[in-house]
Design a protein around this motif. Structure first.
Motif, PDB file in Angstrom:
ATOM      1  N   CYS A  35       0.860  -1.176   0.055  1.00  0.00           N
ATOM      2  CA  CYS A  35       0.129  -0.029   0.105  1.00  0.00           C
ATOM      3  C   CYS A  35       0.884   1.303  -0.133  1.00  0.00           C
ATOM      4  O   CYS A  35       0.428   2.375   0.434  1.00  0.00           O
ATOM      5  CB  CYS A  35      -1.008  -0.101   1.165  1.00  0.00           C
ATOM      6  SG  CYS A  35      -2.118  -1.181   0.890  1.00  0.00           S
ATOM      7  N   ALA A  70     -11.483   3.745  -3.473  1.00  0.00           N
ATOM      8  CA  ALA A  70     -11.695   2.491  -3.252  1.00  0.00           C
ATOM      9  C   ALA A  70     -13.286   1.954  -3.130  1.00  0.00           C
ATOM     10  O   ALA A  70     -13.865   2.500  -2.486  1.00  0.00           O
ATOM     11  CB  ALA A  70     -10.550   1.801  -2.088  1.00  0.00           C
ATOM     12  N   PRO A  76      -8.706  -2.325  -0.639  1.00  0.00           N
ATOM     13  CA  PRO A  76      -7.344  -2.858  -0.671  1.00  0.00           C
ATOM     14  C   PRO A  76      -7.066  -2.912   0.884  1.00  0.00           C
ATOM     15  O   PRO A  76      -7.553  -2.198   1.781  1.00  0.00           O
ATOM     16  CB  PRO A  76      -6.285  -1.622  -1.238  1.00  0.00           C
ATOM     17  CG  PRO A  76      -7.356  -1.055  -2.122  1.00  0.00           C
ATOM     18  CD  PRO A  76      -8.513  -0.885  -1.671  1.00  0.00           C
ATOM     19  N   THR A  79      -5.734   0.070   4.232  1.00  0.00           N
ATOM     20  CA  THR A  79      -5.846   1.311   3.521  1.00  0.00           C
ATOM     21  C   THR A  79      -6.547   2.576   4.108  1.00  0.00           C
ATOM     22  O   THR A  79      -7.724   2.166   4.740  1.00  0.00           O
ATOM     23  CB  THR A  79      -6.487   1.185   1.936  1.00  0.00           C
ATOM     24  OG1 THR A  79      -5.879   0.314   1.320  1.00  0.00           O
ATOM     25  CG2 THR A  79      -6.671   2.449   1.417  1.00  0.00           C
ATOM     26  N   GLY A 120      -4.317  -1.316  -9.728  1.00  0.00           N
ATOM     27  CA  GLY A 120      -4.069  -2.160  -8.782  1.00  0.00           C
ATOM     28  C   GLY A 120      -5.035  -3.318  -8.605  1.00  0.00           C
ATOM     29  O   GLY A 120      -5.966  -3.308  -9.294  1.00  0.00           O
ATOM     30  N   ASP A 121      -4.737  -4.336  -7.694  1.00  0.00           N
ATOM     31  CA  ASP A 121      -5.676  -5.386  -7.271  1.00  0.00           C
ATOM     32  C   ASP A 121      -5.530  -5.767  -6.094  1.00  0.00           C
ATOM     33  O   ASP A 121      -4.437  -6.315  -5.534  1.00  0.00           O
ATOM     34  CB  ASP A 121      -5.509  -6.470  -8.203  1.00  0.00           C
ATOM     35  CG  ASP A 121      -6.545  -7.686  -8.097  1.00  0.00           C
ATOM     36  OD1 ASP A 121      -7.444  -7.458  -7.637  1.00  0.00           O
ATOM     37  OD2 ASP A 121      -6.215  -8.909  -8.535  1.00  0.00           O
ATOM     38  N   PRO A 122      -6.465  -5.609  -5.129  1.00  0.00           N
ATOM     39  CA  PRO A 122      -7.795  -4.835  -5.401  1.00  0.00           C
ATOM     40  C   PRO A 122      -7.449  -3.298  -5.832  1.00  0.00           C
ATOM     41  O   PRO A 122      -6.468  -2.705  -5.455  1.00  0.00           O
ATOM     42  CB  PRO A 122      -8.456  -4.802  -3.789  1.00  0.00           C
ATOM     43  CG  PRO A 122      -7.530  -5.721  -3.181  1.00  0.00           C
ATOM     44  CD  PRO A 122      -6.218  -6.070  -3.699  1.00  0.00           C
ATOM     45  N   PRO A 214     -10.375  -7.664   2.479  1.00  0.00           N
ATOM     46  CA  PRO A 214     -10.570  -6.886   1.281  1.00  0.00           C
ATOM     47  C   PRO A 214     -11.614  -5.812   1.469  1.00  0.00           C
ATOM     48  O   PRO A 214     -11.559  -4.764   1.186  1.00  0.00           O
ATOM     49  CB  PRO A 214     -11.374  -7.831   0.380  1.00  0.00           C
ATOM     50  CG  PRO A 214     -11.928  -8.847   1.290  1.00  0.00           C
ATOM     51  CD  PRO A 214     -11.017  -9.111   2.270  1.00  0.00           C
ATOM     52  N   GLU A 240      -1.091  -2.487 -12.142  1.00  0.00           N
ATOM     53  CA  GLU A 240      -0.598  -2.213 -10.957  1.00  0.00           C
ATOM     54  C   GLU A 240       0.225  -1.125 -11.258  1.00  0.00           C
ATOM     55  O   GLU A 240       0.995  -0.804 -12.137  1.00  0.00           O
ATOM     56  CB  GLU A 240       0.469  -3.676 -10.596  1.00  0.00           C
ATOM     57  CG  GLU A 240      -0.856  -4.732 -10.152  1.00  0.00           C
ATOM     58  CD  GLU A 240      -0.139  -6.027  -9.620  1.00  0.00           C
ATOM     59  OE1 GLU A 240       1.264  -5.912  -9.927  1.00  0.00           O
ATOM     60  OE2 GLU A 240      -0.676  -6.828  -9.163  1.00  0.00           O
TER      61      GLU A 240
END
Length: 255
Positions: A35, A70, A76, A79, A120-122, A214, A240
């Motif tokens: 992060c 988000a 994420p 975060t 990104g992922d998540p 998540p 990403e």
């Protein structure tokens, strides 16, 4: 509201637009490291409600604050952000150091010119992505503790939840880039709240998502959903990233 193709002559700020385009082009080349995209609590600026202008180094390069969202249910881990509506979180990323005479314009221009909806992922998402072809940054001015940003063209929104995200991203990015507390966003001279049918901006309390999970349990943000509207995902491919920006400009700053 419909998107309108950007006329070839409408840039108005070629140097500014080249800088924003460089930021956008470098997105897919940089890799996410946990992060680290989000600044820690002891970095400056630290307050999502506006703080001192990011300091430039001896060569005139400085990081730019950029706000993304988000989406609820896909946060994420670990975060920190603030509830923006529909239980989404408004979170901040930082660009690599860039050199620009208009930090507000370059930061806002990046959000508008960004060709991807999610990163990104998540993922963190950019709800300005659908407005890329129809919205332009024109100018900004600071009076007291408020920066006023002038945009022209059309804002594209696909839901009420997305309207909240668009306004929050523009408002907080402009305020942080200008180093002031408040921002006023005008599109063709009209307040964005009037265009999108929104109340005055009021973010929820700061919230940090659990590490390794998540998303928190439903309703744990302590805010009400917006008339039952559900968040709507974009169509951009997910890439990403670590820091958002142009590595070439960063190398120039180190030189």
């Amino acid at each position: 509201m419909t998107s309108r193709r950007r006329p070839d002559h409408a840039s108005g700020h070629p140097a500014l637009r080249r800088t924003a385009a460089g930021l956008t082009a470098a997105l897919a080349a940089v890799v996410l490291a946990g992060c680290s995209i989000f600044p820690s609590s002891n970095e400056t600026p630290t307050d999502q409600d506006g703080t001192a202008l990011p300091e430039a180094n001896a060569n005139g390069y400085a990081e730019l604050p950029l706000y993304f969202v988000a989406l609820s249910g896909d946060f994420p881990p670990a975060t920190t952000g603030r509830d923006v509506a529909c239980q989404d979180l408004l979170v901040r990323a930082s660009s690599v150091p860039v050199k620009t005479e208009d930090r507000v314009g370059t930061a806002v221009g990046f959000l508008i010119d960004d060709e991807q909806y999610s990163h990104g992922d998540p993922a963190i998402t950019n709800s300005l992505d659908p407005s890329e072809d129809g919205l332009l940054y024109s100018s900004s001015r600071v009076e007291g503790d408020t920066v006023t940003v002038e945009l022209t063209g059309d804002v594209v929104t696909r839901s009420q939840c997305e309207s909240f995200r668009i306004r929050a991203q523009l408002n907080r990015t402009a305020a942080a880039a200008a180093g002031v507390e408040n921002a006023e966003i005008l599109v063709n001279g009209v307040r964005i709240e009037e265009i999108l049918g929104l109340p005055e901006l009021e973010l929820g309390e700061e919230f940090t998502t659990p590490a390794g999970e998540p998303a928190p349990d439903e309703g744990s943000l302590g805010t009400e959903d917006t008339e039952g509207a559900a968040p709507e995902d974009g169509t951009g491919d997910s890439d990403e990233l670590d820091e958002i920006g142009d590595p070439n400009q960063l190398n120039g700053a180190q030189g």
